[in-house]
Design an enzyme around this catalytic site. Structure first.
Site, PDB file in Angstrom:
ATOM      1  N   MET A  92       0.821  -1.211   0.000  1.00 51.62           N
ATOM      2  CA  MET A  92       0.000   0.000   0.000  1.00 51.62           C
ATOM      3  C   MET A  92       0.860   1.269   0.000  1.00 51.62           C
ATOM      4  O   MET A  92       0.799   2.081   0.918  1.00 51.62           O
ATOM      5  CB  MET A  92      -0.944  -0.006   1.211  1.00 51.62           C
ATOM      6  N   HIS A 111      -4.927  -6.775  -8.189  1.00 53.72           N
ATOM      7  CA  HIS A 111      -5.976  -5.866  -7.718  1.00 53.72           C
ATOM      8  C   HIS A 111      -7.303  -6.620  -7.728  1.00 53.72           C
ATOM      9  O   HIS A 111      -7.612  -7.318  -8.702  1.00 53.72           O
ATOM     10  CB  HIS A 111      -6.043  -4.641  -8.636  1.00 53.72           C
ATOM     11  N   ASP A 147      -3.115   1.105 -10.732  1.00 55.31           N
ATOM     12  CA  ASP A 147      -4.058   0.069 -11.182  1.00 55.31           C
ATOM     13  C   ASP A 147      -4.421   0.189 -12.667  1.00 55.31           C
ATOM     14  O   ASP A 147      -5.550  -0.111 -13.061  1.00 55.31           O
ATOM     15  CB  ASP A 147      -5.366   0.123 -10.354  1.00 55.31           C
ATOM     16  N   GLU A 176      -7.690 -14.803  -6.613  1.00 51.60           N
ATOM     17  CA  GLU A 176      -6.393 -14.111  -6.627  1.00 51.60           C
ATOM     18  C   GLU A 176      -5.260 -15.118  -6.445  1.00 51.60           C
ATOM     19  O   GLU A 176      -4.241 -15.077  -7.148  1.00 51.60           O
ATOM     20  CB  GLU A 176      -6.317 -13.074  -5.494  1.00 51.60           C
TER      21      GLU A 176
HETATM   22  C1  GAR Z   1      -5.530  -8.333  -1.934  1.00 52.72           C
HETATM   23  O1  GAR Z   1      -6.905  -8.509  -2.039  1.00 52.72           O
HETATM   24  C2  GAR Z   1      -5.009  -7.515  -3.103  1.00 52.72           C
HETATM   25  O2  GAR Z   1      -5.680  -7.806  -4.295  1.00 52.72           O
HETATM   26  C3  GAR Z   1      -5.289  -6.116  -2.631  1.00 52.72           C
HETATM   27  O3  GAR Z   1      -4.938  -6.128  -1.274  1.00 52.72           O
HETATM   28  C4  GAR Z   1      -5.183  -7.435  -0.748  1.00 52.72           C
HETATM   29  C5  GAR Z   1      -3.934  -7.912  -0.041  1.00 52.72           C
HETATM   30  O4  GAR Z   1      -4.177  -9.121   0.596  1.00 52.72           O
HETATM   31  N1  GAR Z   1      -4.523  -5.151  -3.371  1.00 52.72           N
HETATM   32  C6  GAR Z   1      -5.001  -3.972  -3.744  1.00 52.72           C
HETATM   33  O5  GAR Z   1      -6.109  -3.562  -3.465  1.00 52.72           O
HETATM   34  C7  GAR Z   1      -4.030  -3.139  -4.588  1.00 52.72           C
HETATM   35  N2  GAR Z   1      -4.687  -2.007  -5.165  1.00 52.72           N
HETATM   36  P1  GAR Z   1      -2.995 -10.079   1.004  1.00 52.72           P
HETATM   37  O6  GAR Z   1      -2.033  -9.230   1.852  1.00 52.72           O
HETATM   38  O7  GAR Z   1      -3.642 -11.138   1.839  1.00 52.72           O
HETATM   39  O8  GAR Z   1      -2.353 -10.597  -0.237  1.00 52.72           O
END
Ligand code: GAR
Length: 217
Positions: A92, A111, A147, A176
């Site tokens: 982030m 994403h 994104d 994912e």
């Molecule tokens: C995931 O859902 C990923 O797609 C999202 O953050 C989460 C992280 O989860 N990413 C975004 O929103 C990027 N814009 P994780 O730490 O369990 O992989």
């Protein structure tokens, strides 16, 4: 030779865990050589250590708005571990255009929406508010615009009227974890070509399945 990959995280690290798991397979073309977190409290750090992966904590907070200085610290860690490819997994922190240019074609992000729909914050809430019947996740190359880079792999899930951001994000998270290793495999084996703003996949096959939501009875 397996390509050396760094995963950048800020939190839970479930995508990181899925990539580490996939990379354990003997024929997987990449090895997870480093996990970097920009936050000390990222739960993913402990998960990476438990999996025996080298970790680095490079906190971004002390750098404040000086993104370039943070990226210099990050780059030096990536150099130290001879990293060739980067996967962002819930990282982030926005990058400077210089950093994204340096890693152009070598840095992936995931994403939780079918981009270009619902970029940015709260993609699950955006999807629910829009009333879409199908959503999903996208693995794409990272460019200066958030994104918005060339799309590598997408996976779709149905959305129901009963979904909440929690139930939808859980369903999307499952997909994912399936598509991120697939995208990394394609990149690491050199099966991907960038043509201007599009990603072309060599000898790509469609899955042959349709996803229709809702299904008529
Ligand atoms: C995931 O859902 C990923 O797609 C999202 O953050 C989460 C992280 O989860 N990413 C975004 O929103 C990027 N814009 P994780 O730490 O369990 O992989």
């Amino acid at each position: 030779m397996k390509r050396r990959v760094a995963i950048l995280i800020s939190g839970r690290g479930s995508n990181m865990a899925a990539l580490i798991e996939a990379a354990k397979t003997a024929d997987f073309p990449a090895e997870i050589a480093l996990v970097v977190s920009n936050r000390a409290d990222a739960a993913g750090l402990a998960r990476a250590k438990a999996a025996g992966v080298a970790t680095a904590l490079i906190e971004s907070k002390p750098f404040g708005k000086d993104r370039a200085a943070f990226e210099r610290a990050l780059q030096s860690s990536l150099d130290q571990h001879r990293i060739e490819l980067i996967c962002l997994g819930g990282f982030m922190r926005l990058f400077t255009a210089d950093f994204t240019r340096h890693w152009s074609g070598r840095m992936l992000n995931i994403h939780p929406s079918l981009l270009p729909s619902f970029p940015g914050l709260d993609p699950h809430g955006q999807a629910l508010r829009a009333g879409v019947r199908i959503s999903g996740a996208t693995v794409h190359f990272v460019t200066a615009e958030t994104d918005a880079g060339p799309i590598v792999v997408q996976g779709a899930v149905p959305v129901s009227d009963h979904d909440t951001t929690e139930t939808l994000s859980e369903r999307i998270l499952e997909i994912e974890h399936r598509i991120y290793p697939e995208a990394l495999r394609l990149l690491a084996t050199g099966k991907i070509r960038l043509e201007q703003d599009r990603c072309r996949i060599e000898a790509s096959a469609t899955s042959g399945n349709f996803l229709i939501s809702p299904t008529a009875s």
